[in-house]
Design a protein around this motif. Structure first.
Motif, PDB file in Angstrom:
ATOM      1  N   SER A 101       0.836  -1.210   0.000  1.00 43.50           N
ATOM      2  CA  SER A 101       0.000   0.000   0.000  1.00 43.50           C
ATOM      3  C   SER A 101       0.866   1.254   0.000  1.00 43.50           C
ATOM      4  O   SER A 101       0.586   2.221  -0.724  1.00 43.50           O
ATOM      5  CB  SER A 101      -0.935   0.003   1.208  1.00 43.50           C
ATOM      6  N   ARG A 104       2.324   1.782  -3.485  1.00 42.63           N
ATOM      7  CA  ARG A 104       1.353   2.297  -4.455  1.00 42.63           C
ATOM      8  C   ARG A 104       1.024   3.759  -4.186  1.00 42.63           C
ATOM      9  O   ARG A 104       0.899   4.558  -5.126  1.00 42.63           O
ATOM     10  CB  ARG A 104       0.085   1.441  -4.431  1.00 42.63           C
ATOM     11  N   LEU A 105       0.883   4.121  -2.922  1.00 45.00           N
ATOM     12  CA  LEU A 105       0.556   5.508  -2.585  1.00 45.00           C
ATOM     13  C   LEU A 105       1.662   6.460  -3.035  1.00 45.00           C
ATOM     14  O   LEU A 105       1.391   7.490  -3.672  1.00 45.00           O
ATOM     15  CB  LEU A 105       0.331   5.641  -1.077  1.00 45.00           C
ATOM     16  N   SER A 108       1.705   6.675  -6.853  1.00 46.30           N
ATOM     17  CA  SER A 108       0.533   7.326  -7.450  1.00 46.30           C
ATOM     18  C   SER A 108       0.484   8.815  -7.146  1.00 46.30           C
ATOM     19  O   SER A 108       0.097   9.620  -7.996  1.00 46.30           O
ATOM     20  CB  SER A 108      -0.753   6.667  -6.931  1.00 46.30           C
ATOM     21  N   ILE A 109       0.879   9.193  -5.929  1.00 42.74           N
ATOM     22  CA  ILE A 109       0.719  10.572  -5.488  1.00 42.74           C
ATOM     23  C   ILE A 109       1.969  11.399  -5.730  1.00 42.74           C
ATOM     24  O   ILE A 109       1.902  12.597  -6.012  1.00 42.74           O
ATOM     25  CB  ILE A 109       0.328  10.591  -3.990  1.00 42.74           C
ATOM     26  N   LYS A 244      -8.334  13.922  -3.986  1.00 44.04           N
ATOM     27  CA  LYS A 244      -7.715  12.827  -4.731  1.00 44.04           C
ATOM     28  C   LYS A 244      -6.910  11.919  -3.805  1.00 44.04           C
ATOM     29  O   LYS A 244      -7.003  10.680  -3.886  1.00 44.04           O
ATOM     30  CB  LYS A 244      -6.807  13.394  -5.821  1.00 44.04           C
ATOM     31  N   LEU A 248      -7.402   7.792  -2.757  1.00 43.32           N
ATOM     32  CA  LEU A 248      -6.364   6.766  -2.862  1.00 43.32           C
ATOM     33  C   LEU A 248      -6.098   6.107  -1.508  1.00 43.32           C
ATOM     34  O   LEU A 248      -5.917   4.886  -1.424  1.00 43.32           O
ATOM     35  CB  LEU A 248      -5.078   7.383  -3.409  1.00 43.32           C
ATOM     36  N   ARG A 251      -8.932   3.788  -0.805  1.00 40.66           N
ATOM     37  CA  ARG A 251      -8.838   2.581  -1.633  1.00 40.66           C
ATOM     38  C   ARG A 251      -7.881   1.581  -0.994  1.00 40.66           C
ATOM     39  O   ARG A 251      -8.177   0.381  -0.922  1.00 40.66           O
ATOM     40  CB  ARG A 251      -8.361   2.945  -3.035  1.00 40.66           C
ATOM     41  N   GLU A 252      -6.731   2.074  -0.523  1.00 40.57           N
ATOM     42  CA  GLU A 252      -5.770   1.181   0.114  1.00 40.57           C
ATOM     43  C   GLU A 252      -6.306   0.642   1.442  1.00 40.57           C
ATOM     44  O   GLU A 252      -6.065  -0.525   1.783  1.00 40.57           O
ATOM     45  CB  GLU A 252      -4.436   1.906   0.337  1.00 40.57           C
TER      46      GLU A 252
END
Length: 273
Positions: A101, A104-105, A108-109, A244, A248, A251-252
């Protein structure tokens, strides 16, 4: 006479108090990670008379639980604690569980993502991932701790606790909040706002001109309250971008909660907090 009649296998009231005071000092030394902390500050933070703090620190220094910089006279965690840590095996590896997680964070960010958990009346930084943004927040290193409620991750963790535990934490940290220009009443208001919106947001509470957004993970991981957070400069985390980031983070959180639901052995294990 009453002490002599007590169970020899149970710590005396005075003995338990000494242990609690020593642990309080160790927590404060840990909170000063890297820089160390001096006697006066430690005694004040732990709510102890200086002579009492000095005696306890001296014993822990001799035992290797602490070490002292001869130039600055500041105390740091000692080598014996490191050795203890090598032998300690967590029942649930929260860092490993949440690592995907965080990856991905951050990807993505583009900003730094953090993993925080509860440690008594503190929030402990368990892990972090750097994003690709050119401007990054003042480093919050793995192992850093601060009072629950100070910072977005610490606030999300606090807000996830039952109300009676929140009350206990606020009472315990009342004096410590003053160092951040906060009061228990203001922290309680932040807890209520976090619960109402479903995520935590703080601005400049720990580092000026930086903002954090955080989401607590359901009922925690392995019985430990845990939160995911993202920190960036205030201009990067404006209102539109916060939306946003929150999506995210949520979602995680749902993904982790789903895994926990399928692995009851992880969600049921835990530690006393």
């Amino acid at each position: 006479m009453e002490e002599a009649a007590s169970d020899p296998h149970e710590p005396s009231r005075d003995g338990a108090r000494v242990i609690r005071r020593a642990v309080a000092l160790l927590r404060e030394v840990s909170a000063s990670r890297g820089q160390g902390a001096k006697l006066t500050a430690l005694a004040e933070a732990a709510g102890l008379p200086q002579p009492t703090a000095h005696r306890l620190l001296s014993v822990m220094l001799r035992e290797g639980l602490l070490e002292r910089d001869e130039a600055t006279r500041a105390f740091r965690l000692g080598p014996l604690l490191y050795e203890f840590g090598l032998a300690a095996t967590p029942r649930v590896d929260i860092r490993r569980f949440c690592a995907p997680s965080l990856d991905r964070l951050a990807a993505s960010i583009g900003d730094t993502a953090y993993l925080n958990c509860r440690s008594g009346a503190d929030a402990l930084c368990l892990d972090r991932r750097e994003g690709g943004a050119d401007v990054r927040p003042m480093p919050v290193e793995v192992g850093n701790r601060r009072p629950l409620g100070m910072g977005s991750g610490a606030l999300a963790v606090l807000a996830s606790l039952p109300s009676e535990e929140v009350d206990a934490v606020l009472a315990h940290n009342a004096g410590r909040y003053r160092r951040y220009g906060m009061t228990p009443e203001r922290v309680r208001a932040s807890v209520e706002a976090t619960r109402a919106r479903g995520f935590a947001v703080t601005s400049g509470r720990v580092v000026a001109r930086f903002r954090g957004v955080a989401v607590a993970i359901g009922n925690g991981v392995g019985g430990i309250p845990v939160a995911l957070s993202v920190i960036a400069t205030e201009d990067r985390l404006d209102v539109r971008r916060i939306e946003k980031v929150v999506l995210l983070l949520q979602r995680e959180e749902r993904s982790l909660r789903s895994i926990l639901g399928a692995e009851p052995s992880i969600s049921q294990k835990g530690f006393a907090t």
